[in-house]
Write a protein that holds these residues in place. Structure first.
Motif, short mmCIF file in Angstrom:
data_model
loop_
_atom_site.label_atom_id
_atom_site.label_comp_id
_atom_site.label_asym_id
_atom_site.label_seq_id
_atom_site.Cartn_x
_atom_site.Cartn_y
_atom_site.Cartn_z
N SER A 1 -3.08 20.05 34.18
CA SER A 1 -1.91 20.25 35.10
C SER A 1 -0.81 18.88 35.26
CB SER A 1 -2.82 19.77 37.02
OG SER A 1 -3.60 18.66 36.77
N ILE A 2 -1.35 17.66 34.82
CA ILE A 2 -1.24 16.01 34.48
C ILE A 2 -0.26 16.33 32.97
CG2 ILE A 2 -1.08 13.95 33.94
CD1 ILE A 2 -3.89 13.65 34.93
N LYS A 3 -0.33 17.38 32.11
CA LYS A 3 0.53 17.49 31.01
C LYS A 3 1.16 18.56 31.58
CE LYS A 3 -2.69 17.27 27.30
NZ LYS A 3 -3.65 18.32 26.66
N MET B 1 -1.72 15.49 44.72
CA MET B 1 -2.00 14.27 45.17
C MET B 1 -3.02 15.22 45.90
SD MET B 1 -1.21 11.65 44.12
CE MET B 1 -1.49 10.38 45.49
N VAL B 2 -2.52 16.63 47.16
CA VAL B 2 -3.34 17.16 47.67
C VAL B 2 -5.27 17.43 47.06
CG1 VAL B 2 -3.85 19.38 49.31
CG2 VAL B 2 -2.07 17.74 49.17
N ASP B 3 -4.83 18.28 45.49
CA ASP B 3 -6.46 17.86 44.97
C ASP B 3 -7.22 17.11 45.76
OD1 ASP B 3 -5.25 21.11 45.16
OD2 ASP B 3 -4.03 21.06 42.97
N ARG C 1 -6.16 8.70 37.92
CA ARG C 1 -5.62 9.71 38.26
C ARG C 1 -4.07 9.75 39.09
NH1 ARG C 1 -6.43 14.54 36.44
NH2 ARG C 1 -4.94 16.75 37.69
N ARG C 2 -4.60 9.29 40.44
CA ARG C 2 -3.71 8.87 41.50
C ARG C 2 -2.22 7.75 40.60
NH1 ARG C 2 -4.73 9.19 46.49
NH2 ARG C 2 -6.89 9.23 46.01
#
Length: 124
Positions: free
Chosen positions: A24-26, A69-71, A89-90
């Motif tokens: 997801s970050i990638k 952000m919800v996750d 992560r945030r």
């Protein structure tokens, strides 16, 4: 010029941030990179279509950022991540969002300049 400089400042800060990267970050980083590329290419080439494309890419960035952000705030994430992992992560998500905002500003400025040139002659 300030948008280019700030974009670089955020990217430099992002490089020094430690976090286990997942798909997801990638994916979000890839979208942000596409946004930067479209914005800068539109600036260099005076390309209105690329500048407008940047706006639609930024919409996808905002959508994915919000979902992530919800996750991140879910009970599941709190159970599976340490406080440090959550914070890093945030931070990465916030920096990617700020980078995308600056890239969008470049594209929006380019849309304004190109549109003004077409309607009223050169703006500068």
């Amino acid at each position: 010029a300030p948008d280019f400089e700030r974009l670089g400042d955020y990217a430099k800060r992002l490089i020094g941030t430690e976090c286990q990267s997942d798909k997801s970050i990638k994916d979000l980083a890839s979208l942000v990179l596409r946004l930067i590329t479209s914005s800068i290419d539109s600036f260099i080439n005076n390309d209105l279509a690329l500048a407008k494309d940047a706006s639609s890419i930024e919409y996808n960035v905002r959508y994915h950022y919000h979902q992530m952000m919800v996750d991140l705030n879910s009970d599941e994430a709190r159970k599976n991540m340490t406080l440090n992992e959550t914070g890093n992560r945030r931070l990465i998500l916030e920096l990617l969002k700020k980078i995308s905002n600056k890239a969008l500003s470049i594209a929006e400025w380019n849309i304004f300049v190109i549109s003004s040139d077409n309607e009223n002659g050169p703006i500068f």
